[in-house]
Write an enzyme that holds these catalytic residues in place. Structure first.
Site, PDB file in Angstrom:
ATOM      1  N   ARG A  86      34.422  29.296  76.963  1.00  0.00           N
ATOM      2  CA  ARG A  86      34.782  29.360  78.528  1.00  0.00           C
ATOM      3  C   ARG A  86      36.246  29.022  78.434  1.00  0.00           C
ATOM      4  O   ARG A  86      36.994  28.597  77.485  1.00  0.00           O
ATOM      5  CB  ARG A  86      34.297  27.610  78.741  1.00  0.00           C
ATOM      6  N   HIS A 111      28.982  23.878  91.578  1.00  0.00           N
ATOM      7  CA  HIS A 111      28.084  24.331  90.462  1.00  0.00           C
ATOM      8  C   HIS A 111      27.519  23.305  89.616  1.00  0.00           C
ATOM      9  O   HIS A 111      27.895  22.050  89.486  1.00  0.00           O
ATOM     10  CB  HIS A 111      28.841  25.290  89.741  1.00  0.00           C
ATOM     11  N   HIS A 143      28.922  19.850  91.041  1.00  0.00           N
ATOM     12  CA  HIS A 143      30.390  19.233  90.805  1.00  0.00           C
ATOM     13  C   HIS A 143      31.432  20.310  90.949  1.00  0.00           C
ATOM     14  O   HIS A 143      30.984  21.568  91.273  1.00  0.00           O
ATOM     15  CB  HIS A 143      30.660  18.602  89.532  1.00  0.00           C
ATOM     16  N   ASP A 190      34.693  21.716  89.013  1.00  0.00           N
ATOM     17  CA  ASP A 190      35.611  21.116  87.693  1.00  0.00           C
ATOM     18  C   ASP A 190      36.513  20.254  87.885  1.00  0.00           C
ATOM     19  O   ASP A 190      37.688  20.596  88.521  1.00  0.00           O
ATOM     20  CB  ASP A 190      35.882  22.342  86.743  1.00  0.00           C
TER      21      ASP A 190
HETATM   22  C1  OGA Z   1      31.073  24.241  83.267  1.00  0.00           C
HETATM   23  C2  OGA Z   1      29.660  24.135  83.736  1.00  0.00           C
HETATM   24  C3  OGA Z   1      27.440  25.038  84.131  1.00  0.00           C
HETATM   25  C4  OGA Z   1      26.416  25.527  82.963  1.00  0.00           C
HETATM   26  O1  OGA Z   1      31.241  25.278  82.467  1.00  0.00           O
HETATM   27  O2  OGA Z   1      32.184  23.923  83.896  1.00  0.00           O
HETATM   28  O3  OGA Z   1      29.598  23.087  84.530  1.00  0.00           O
HETATM   29  O4  OGA Z   1      25.242  26.072  83.420  1.00  0.00           O
HETATM   30  N1  OGA Z   1      28.746  24.924  83.227  1.00  0.00           N
HETATM   31  O5  OGA Z   1      26.606  25.490  81.892  1.00  0.00           O
HETATM   32 MN    MN Z   2      31.485  22.618  85.528  1.00  0.00          MN
END
Ligand code: OGA
Ligand code: MN
Length: 277
Positions: free
Chosen positions: A265, A250, A111, A113
């Site tokens: 995050r 990602h 995806h 974000d």
């Molecule tokens: C995010 C995500 C990926 C992960 O933080 O947006 O998709 O590996 N993380 O945690």
């Molecule tokens: Mn993400």
């Protein structure tokens, strides 16, 4: 990391590519302190060239994490109401945690974000302090420039001018936004073209039949996640991944449960909607 060492062209920081198309590990920098102008301008250049930057051994507190994010823009909130319940005592920083009790691990599909937002986040900065003890929990990253470049000229011509609906309710339920974005987008910094659909949020292509949309999107999703332009980032405690949400896909890989994977995050707001070339 395997392979060659840092590349030339940087004085303040070191930049060691993860692969030719995407990813670089940044060294010789301490994110618990304010950055110098040279460090910041070199980090910006590496970000544009490598799409996702990794840092190791950075024990960030909320203030450090937010300060690093704010060099790149305004910090914003996730569009998902439920996701924002994972708050901390700093409104800029969201908790990011999974363990054996987690019903659904966040981001477990390729995806971008929150591409369902009219102006999706420009970047996300994920910091993990706790890594599963027996391995697992890598994050995949893929270059949407390389995916676009590898299409045939005929397919590029077909896609240019088409738009797709990105529907937040597919991931986060009612109350999340929907937005229409071009399928081929031009990145505001690099000027390069890239593929801007993703299987988490894109529901359909607007200008063609639903049958045609389904077949084309299935082809694109398979193409976008090909190993030729994707990497797996292996975390250590106190690593950071800082990705350009405008040109990289990602995904989380939830192969570590019931072990704990935990951190924080921040997301940097976008300043413009994705634009067609
Ligand atoms: C995010 C995500 C990926 C992960 O933080 O947006 O998709 O590996 N993380 O945690
Ligand atoms: Mn993400």
């Amino acid at each position: 990391m395997d392979g060659a060492g840092p590349i030339a062209g940087y004085q303040a920081i070191t930049v060691t590519p993860y692969s030719p198309t995407i990813g670089a590990e940044i060294g010789n920098v301490d994110l618990t302190k304010p950055l110098s102008d040279n460090e910041l301008s070199e980090i910006r250049r590496a970000f544009t060239d490598h799409l996702v930057l990794f840092f190791r051994g950075q024990e960030l507190d909320f203030e450090d994490h937010a300060r690093f994010g704010e060099y790149f823009g305004t910090l914003g909130q996730h569009v998902g109401v439920k996701t924002n319940s994972q708050t901390t005592n700093d409104p800029r920083v969201r908790k990011f945690h999974a363990d054996g009790q987690t019903p659904r691990v966040s981001g477990n599909v390729w995806h971008t974000d929150q591409s369902c937002a009219p102006m999706p986040p420009m970047a996300s900065i994920l910091y993990l302090h706790t890594i599963p003890p027996n391995g697992g929990g890598d994050t995949g990253f893929a270059s949407m420039y390389a995916a676009y470049d590898a299409l045939s000229d005929n397919m590029k011509a077909y896609l240019e001018g088409l738009t797709a609906l990105h529907d937040g309710t597919l991931q986060f339920g009612e109350g999340t936004p929907k937005a229409v974005h071009p399928i081929v987008v031009k990145h505001p910094e690099s000027g390069r073209k890239l593929l801007y659909v993703n299987e988490a949020f894109t529901s359909h292509i607007n200008e063609v039949s639903r049958e045609e949309s389904k077949a084309i999107l299935e082809f694109l999703y398979e193409h976008q996640k090909r190993p030729e332009w994707s990497i797996r980032f292996r975390w250590q405690p106190h690593s950071i991944a800082f990705w350009d949400n405008r040109c990289a896909h990602h995904r989380a890989i939830s192969d570590y449960l019931p072990n704990v994977r935990s951190g924080f995050r921040v997301q940097v707001e976008g300043t413009e909607a994705p634009v067609a070339p």
